[in-house]
Motif scaffolding. Structure first.
Motif, mmCIF file in Angstrom:
data_model
loop_
_atom_site.group_PDB
_atom_site.id
_atom_site.type_symbol
_atom_site.label_atom_id
_atom_site.label_comp_id
_atom_site.label_asym_id
_atom_site.label_seq_id
_atom_site.Cartn_x
_atom_site.Cartn_y
_atom_site.Cartn_z
ATOM 1 N N SER A 108 0.814 -1.216 0.000
ATOM 2 C CA SER A 108 0.000 0.000 0.000
ATOM 3 C C SER A 108 0.848 1.266 0.000
ATOM 4 O O SER A 108 0.502 2.257 -0.642
ATOM 5 C CB SER A 108 -0.932 -0.006 1.224
ATOM 6 N N GLN A 109 1.986 1.232 0.721
ATOM 7 C CA GLN A 109 2.806 2.438 0.775
ATOM 8 C C GLN A 109 3.603 2.620 -0.519
ATOM 9 O O GLN A 109 3.409 3.577 -1.255
ATOM 10 C CB GLN A 109 3.738 2.411 2.000
ATOM 11 N N SER A 110 4.517 1.729 -0.809
ATOM 12 C CA SER A 110 5.279 1.765 -2.056
ATOM 13 C C SER A 110 6.087 0.487 -2.143
ATOM 14 O O SER A 110 6.342 -0.180 -1.139
ATOM 15 C CB SER A 110 6.229 2.980 -2.097
ATOM 16 N N GLY A 111 6.492 0.167 -3.345
ATOM 17 C CA GLY A 111 7.356 -0.983 -3.513
ATOM 18 C C GLY A 111 6.625 -2.244 -3.925
ATOM 19 O O GLY A 111 5.403 -2.361 -3.797
ATOM 20 N N ALA A 112 7.411 -3.175 -4.454
ATOM 21 C CA ALA A 112 6.899 -4.481 -4.850
ATOM 22 C C ALA A 112 7.507 -5.535 -3.936
ATOM 23 O O ALA A 112 8.636 -5.404 -3.472
ATOM 24 C CB ALA A 112 7.251 -4.774 -6.310
ATOM 25 N N GLN A 113 6.753 -6.581 -3.682
ATOM 26 C CA GLN A 113 7.233 -7.656 -2.838
ATOM 27 C C GLN A 113 6.995 -8.989 -3.538
ATOM 28 O O GLN A 113 5.893 -9.275 -3.998
ATOM 29 C CB GLN A 113 6.514 -7.657 -1.488
ATOM 30 N N PHE A 114 8.049 -9.785 -3.623
ATOM 31 C CA PHE A 114 7.946 -11.135 -4.181
ATOM 32 C C PHE A 114 8.056 -12.132 -3.038
ATOM 33 O O PHE A 114 8.940 -12.007 -2.176
ATOM 34 C CB PHE A 114 9.029 -11.370 -5.223
ATOM 35 N N CYS A 115 7.166 -13.101 -3.038
ATOM 36 C CA CYS A 115 7.105 -14.094 -1.966
ATOM 37 C C CYS A 115 7.310 -15.490 -2.544
ATOM 38 O O CYS A 115 6.725 -15.841 -3.581
ATOM 39 C CB CYS A 115 5.757 -14.034 -1.256
ATOM 40 N N LEU A 116 8.147 -16.277 -1.875
ATOM 41 C CA LEU A 116 8.387 -17.657 -2.268
ATOM 42 C C LEU A 116 8.104 -18.560 -1.079
ATOM 43 O O LEU A 116 8.452 -18.228 0.066
ATOM 44 C CB LEU A 116 9.842 -17.892 -2.681
ATOM 45 N N ILE A 117 7.485 -19.672 -1.349
ATOM 46 C CA ILE A 117 7.366 -20.737 -0.358
ATOM 47 C C ILE A 117 8.098 -21.939 -0.908
ATOM 48 O O ILE A 117 7.822 -22.400 -2.011
ATOM 49 C CB ILE A 117 5.910 -21.086 -0.051
ATOM 50 N N LEU A 118 9.069 -22.432 -0.149
ATOM 51 C CA LEU A 118 9.839 -23.605 -0.549
ATOM 52 C C LEU A 118 9.750 -24.655 0.566
ATOM 53 O O LEU A 118 9.798 -24.299 1.749
ATOM 54 C CB LEU A 118 11.304 -23.246 -0.800
ATOM 55 N N PRO A 119 9.602 -25.927 0.201
ATOM 56 C CA PRO A 119 9.528 -26.964 1.235
ATOM 57 C C PRO A 119 10.861 -27.194 1.933
ATOM 58 O O PRO A 119 11.925 -27.008 1.340
ATOM 59 C CB PRO A 119 9.103 -28.208 0.434
ATOM 60 N N ARG A 120 10.788 -27.576 3.191
ATOM 61 C CA ARG A 120 11.982 -27.926 3.961
ATOM 62 C C ARG A 120 12.009 -29.427 4.186
ATOM 63 O O ARG A 120 10.957 -30.055 4.369
ATOM 64 C CB ARG A 120 11.970 -27.218 5.329
ATOM 65 N N PRO A 121 13.185 -30.025 4.162
ATOM 66 C CA PRO A 121 13.286 -31.460 4.428
ATOM 67 C C PRO A 121 12.735 -31.801 5.809
ATOM 68 O O PRO A 121 12.917 -31.047 6.769
ATOM 69 C CB PRO A 121 14.795 -31.741 4.335
ATOM 70 N N ALA A 122 12.095 -32.936 5.913
ATOM 71 C CA ALA A 122 11.435 -33.314 7.166
ATOM 72 C C ALA A 122 12.427 -33.605 8.277
ATOM 73 O O ALA A 122 12.094 -33.481 9.456
ATOM 74 C CB ALA A 122 10.539 -34.531 6.930
ATOM 75 N N ASN A 123 13.650 -33.990 7.925
ATOM 76 C CA ASN A 123 14.600 -34.419 8.951
ATOM 77 C C ASN A 123 15.460 -33.283 9.482
ATOM 78 O O ASN A 123 16.446 -33.517 10.186
ATOM 79 C CB ASN A 123 15.503 -35.517 8.403
ATOM 80 N N ILE A 124 15.143 -32.025 9.110
ATOM 81 C CA ILE A 124 15.945 -30.878 9.609
ATOM 82 C C ILE A 124 15.300 -30.304 10.864
ATOM 83 O O ILE A 124 14.113 -30.074 10.886
ATOM 84 C CB ILE A 124 16.077 -29.795 8.530
#
Length: 275
Positions: free
Chosen positions: A259-275
């Motif tokens: 709303s104020q200014s700027g662009a935002q890119f969002c990523l969702i990446l899976p994490r290994p279950a054993n970490i």
């Protein structure tokens, strides 16, 4: 027997109202009407997701075809230049000129390798998956963009914490390269690009925010479409390739305009279950 007609609006598609028409032989309770309305809305959203998924598949298929056509033409040109560089090296006697010919030859080989990696990008069968440090991959992309960052005297904010992800390092670096390159281009002089992430049990949410002019609604709809670009001279392929890579890593990538200014890119990446 009399029947009762119910109209259940579910939304708009192509500027036309959509609805489900239900005919019952007896009045429906308010709870059942609410249930039907909710089910219809969920069905509409599911259909929209399927349509969007099919659209993305078509765009990705088009992108792959174009990349391979262009790649074939570029490979022929690179092979020709490399051959001339080799012949030039073998005929030169001056050491300095020989060194320059070697640089040309080696550069051509590197370009050919990078082209191959580009053509292979996003093909899950060719992903070189290994545990990688998120902060390290992002820092590598920032380092590659340092000349442009220094020229505009930008500040890059990056968390001290990190996490490990099962990713193809080279391809995920390409994703960050493309997103950060746009952020640098649209940032004002002396601006700040903020990188942040939230680590959850099975995934990590990554955000890259700039202080540029932001994105219009049309930009948000088309920004991952092949050949759509707001940058002068841009190919309109960078973000499309980035999204393809993220999808093949079983992740998500989207853009927002704040709303104020700027662009935002969002990523969702899976994490290994054993970490």
């Amino acid at each position: 027997m009399k029947s009762i007609s119910y109209i259940c609006p579910i939304g708009y598609n192509n500027q036309k109202p959509e609805y489900i028409h239900i005919i019952a032989h007896q009045p429906l309770s308010s709870n059942l009407q609410n249930y039907i309305t909710l089910s219809a809305m969920l069905l509409s959203k599911y259909r929209d997701i399927i349509l969007e998924n099919n659209r993305q598949k078509s765009e990705i298929q088009l992108l792959e075809e174009i990349l391979h056509r262009v790649g074939h033409q570029l490979r022929n040109s690179l092979a020709m230049i490399g051959l001339h560089a080799h012949n030039l090296y073998s005929k030169l006697e001056d050491n300095l000129q020989q060194e320059q010919a070697i640089i040309i030859r080696d550069s051509i080989q590197n370009l050919d390798t990078n082209l191959t990696q580009l053509l292979d990008c996003g093909q899950s069968a060719k992903l070189n998956i290994a545990l990688q440090d998120l902060r390290s991959v992002l820092a590598e992309s920032i380092k590659c963009l340092k000349p442009s960052i220094d020229q505009k005297q930008l500040k890059i904010s990056i968390p001290d914490t990190s996490t490990s992800l099962a990713i193809d390092r080279l391809q995920m670096k390409q994703v960050f390269d493309n997103i950060l390159s746009n952020a640098v281009h649209f940032s004002p002089d002396f601006g700040t690009i903020t990188c942040s992430w939230q680590i959850f049990k099975s995934e990590v949410l990554i955000k890259i925010l700039d202080e540029g002019p932001g994105l219009s609604q049309e930009d948000i709809k088309k920004i991952f479409t092949p050949f759509y670009s707001r940058r002068p001279g841009g190919t309109g392929l960078g973000l499309t390739i980035a999204k393809k890579i993220v999808l093949d890593h079983e992740g998500s990538l989207w853009a927002q305009s704040l709303s104020q200014s700027g662009a935002q890119f969002c990523l969702i990446l899976p994490r290994p279950a054993n970490i």
